[in-house]
Scaffold this motif. Structure first.
Motif: not given
Length: 166
Positions: A11, A14, A17-18, A77
């Motif tokens: 994805d 995201r 944020a990762w 994750w």
């Protein structure tokens, strides 16, 4: 020894944020006894793992340390990790991973055996000695971003996503 973890997300929305999570993860990893450096990279060439983290480790014993076992991995994750790119390998041949500066690139080439004159770059060839063993031999080279060689077959180009954590 050098431990490399390669991955990518399923994805892309995201990713920021990762990236933030990964900075903290690298800080935690260098707090593990036997891990002396950690740095993360992002691929500039398609067809390779989008993310690569490179760690200096004292020995394979690090991976059995109770503290390491409590902090390792992708945590929240894991469900979003793209299995096509997920590889973890331990390499022998260098005592310490190179510190790649913000104006440099990391080149990575997986081969059956060392290829000394690959792309006219000075390579450091490492033997895969543990974990997934997805390649028998990996070449790494650090080059100036301005003097990066032209695309060579089977060579991944990575830019630093973080400074080297020590």
């Amino acid at each position: 020894m050098i431990f490399m973890s390669q991955s990518g997300l399923t994805d892309a929305s995201r990713a920021s944020a990762w990236d933030a999570w990964y900075v903290e993860h690298l800080n935690i990893m260098v707090s593990v006894p036997g891990i002396s450096s950690a740095q993360r990279f992002k691929a500039l060439t398609s067809g390779f793992s989008p993310s690569l983290a490179m760690y200096s480790v004292a020995s394979p014993n690090v991976f059995h340390d109770p503290y390491y076992l409590s902090v390792r991995g992708m945590g929240e994750w894991l469900a979003l990790i793209d299995k096509r790119y997920y590889q973890r390998n331990l390499f022998d041949g260098l005592e310490r991973a190179p510190d790649v500066g913000s104006d440099e690139l990391l080149l990575v080439a997986d081969r059956e055996a060392p290829a000394p004159n690959l792309g006219g770059v000075e390579w450091m060839w490492l033997e895969c000695v543990g974990i997934d063993r997805s390649t028998p031999c990996r070449g790494i080279a650090v080059v100036s971003a301005q003097a990066a060689p032209a695309h060579a077959e089977g060579v991944a180009v990575y830019a630093p996503a973080t400074a080297c954590h020590k």
